[in-house]
Scaffold this motif. Structure first.
Motif, short mmCIF file in Angstrom:
data_model
loop_
_atom_site.label_atom_id
_atom_site.label_comp_id
_atom_site.label_asym_id
_atom_site.label_seq_id
_atom_site.Cartn_x
_atom_site.Cartn_y
_atom_site.Cartn_z
N PHE A 39 0.76 -0.97 -0.17
CA PHE A 39 0.02 0.05 -0.17
C PHE A 39 0.88 1.35 -0.08
CE2 PHE A 39 -2.08 -3.51 2.09
CZ PHE A 39 -3.09 -3.58 1.54
N ALA A 40 0.63 2.23 -0.84
CA ALA A 40 1.32 3.21 -1.05
C ALA A 40 1.00 4.38 0.26
CB ALA A 40 1.05 4.04 -2.23
N THR A 55 -1.86 7.18 5.26
CA THR A 55 -2.20 6.13 4.44
C THR A 55 -3.36 6.51 3.50
OG1 THR A 55 -4.14 5.51 6.02
CG2 THR A 55 -1.92 4.55 6.27
N GLN A 56 -3.62 5.67 2.36
CA GLN A 56 -4.36 6.01 1.40
C GLN A 56 -5.84 5.30 1.63
OE1 GLN A 56 -3.75 8.44 -0.96
NE2 GLN A 56 -1.77 8.81 0.13
N ARG A 57 -6.80 5.60 2.55
CA ARG A 57 -7.84 4.87 2.75
C ARG A 57 -7.71 3.71 3.25
NH1 ARG A 57 -9.54 6.53 -2.34
NH2 ARG A 57 -8.93 8.61 -2.43
N LEU A 58 -6.59 3.44 3.96
CA LEU A 58 -6.47 1.89 4.34
C LEU A 58 -7.42 1.63 5.52
CD1 LEU A 58 -4.77 -0.68 3.96
CD2 LEU A 58 -3.17 0.24 5.32
N ASN A 59 -8.52 0.75 5.58
CA ASN A 59 -9.35 0.44 6.78
C ASN A 59 -8.98 -0.10 7.77
OD1 ASN A 59 -11.34 2.19 5.15
ND2 ASN A 59 -12.25 0.50 4.17
N ILE A 60 -8.10 -1.01 7.44
CA ILE A 60 -7.78 -1.97 8.73
C ILE A 60 -6.16 -2.08 8.58
CG2 ILE A 60 -7.63 -4.30 9.39
CD1 ILE A 60 -10.43 -4.79 8.09
N LEU A 61 -5.49 -1.99 9.65
CA LEU A 61 -4.08 -1.79 9.79
C LEU A 61 -3.79 -2.55 10.86
CD1 LEU A 61 -1.49 -0.73 8.53
CD2 LEU A 61 -1.71 1.24 10.09
N ARG A 83 -3.69 6.00 15.77
CA ARG A 83 -4.06 6.30 14.51
C ARG A 83 -5.19 7.27 14.70
NH1 ARG A 83 -6.27 1.94 10.00
NH2 ARG A 83 -6.67 3.51 8.43
N ASP A 84 -5.13 8.21 13.55
CA ASP A 84 -6.29 9.11 13.54
C ASP A 84 -6.81 9.43 12.05
OD1 ASP A 84 -8.09 11.41 13.91
OD2 ASP A 84 -6.73 12.76 14.32
N ARG A 85 -7.85 8.68 11.56
CA ARG A 85 -8.14 8.48 10.32
C ARG A 85 -7.04 7.86 9.55
NH1 ARG A 85 -11.21 13.55 12.13
NH2 ARG A 85 -9.25 14.51 11.57
N ASP A 86 -6.69 8.76 8.67
CA ASP A 86 -5.66 8.49 7.40
C ASP A 86 -4.37 8.41 8.17
OD1 ASP A 86 -7.33 7.54 5.74
OD2 ASP A 86 -7.21 9.31 4.46
N PHE A 87 -4.24 9.03 9.39
CA PHE A 87 -2.76 9.20 9.81
C PHE A 87 -2.40 8.07 10.80
CE2 PHE A 87 -4.12 13.38 8.26
CZ PHE A 87 -3.05 13.73 7.74
N VAL A 88 -1.35 7.77 10.88
CA VAL A 88 -0.89 6.57 11.68
C VAL A 88 0.47 6.92 12.27
CG1 VAL A 88 0.07 4.55 11.78
CG2 VAL A 88 -1.72 4.98 10.27
N GLY A 89 0.66 6.90 13.66
CA GLY A 89 1.83 7.00 14.36
C GLY A 89 2.49 5.62 14.85
N ALA A 90 3.64 5.48 14.44
CA ALA A 90 4.34 3.90 14.63
C ALA A 90 5.92 4.20 15.25
CB ALA A 90 4.30 3.14 13.33
N ALA A 91 5.95 3.01 15.94
CA ALA A 91 7.59 3.25 16.56
C ALA A 91 8.24 1.99 15.64
CB ALA A 91 7.55 2.66 18.05
N PHE A 92 9.41 2.46 15.46
CA PHE A 92 10.16 1.40 14.61
C PHE A 92 10.49 0.39 15.78
CE2 PHE A 92 11.65 5.06 12.03
CZ PHE A 92 10.83 4.86 11.01
N GLU A 93 10.62 -1.03 15.41
CA GLU A 93 11.15 -2.27 16.11
C GLU A 93 12.36 -2.63 15.81
OE1 GLU A 93 8.54 -4.46 18.01
OE2 GLU A 93 7.87 -2.54 17.90
N ASN A 94 13.25 -3.01 16.85
CA ASN A 94 14.56 -3.26 16.49
C ASN A 94 15.04 -4.47 15.75
OD1 ASN A 94 15.05 -0.93 18.13
ND2 ASN A 94 15.43 -2.08 19.99
#
Length: 94
Positions: A39-40, A55-61, A83-94
């Motif tokens: 997914f782009a 994200t580009q309208r990705l309903n499930i993550l 997650r807030d609608r299309d915006f996602v905050g993520a932590a990098f895993e080691n």
């Protein structure tokens, strides 16, 4: 008369992160094992410990997913933090 406020100064007063972010506008590819394909997405900002992605309208993550900035020459595994609608905050895993 209304006061003109610099939005960057205003936002910095409420910043809770201890690590400063680098704001970028870069395309990336997101993938996870529960679904075929990639997914782009667009990266808004990044640190050495995490990333903010649009994200580009990705309903499930799922909670864990992969992110590549260089067409899968390298992959950073990520853990969903918020997650807030299309915006996602993520932590990098080691």
């Amino acid at each position: 008369m209304a006061e003109i406020v610099d939005i960057d100064s205003w936002a910095s007063m409420f910043e809770r992160r201890s690590i400063s972010r680098t704001q970028i506008s870069k395309g990336a590819l997101l993938f996870f094992s529960a679904q075929l394909g990639v997914f782009a997405c667009g990266v808004r900002d990044i640190t050495n410990v995490g990333v903010c992605v649009r994200t580009q309208r990705l309903n499930i993550l799922p909670l864990n997913f992969g992110l590549s900035f260089d067409n899968f020459q390298t992959v950073r595994m990520c853990r969903l933090i918020w997650r807030d609608r299309d915006f996602v905050g993520a932590a990098f895993e080691n």
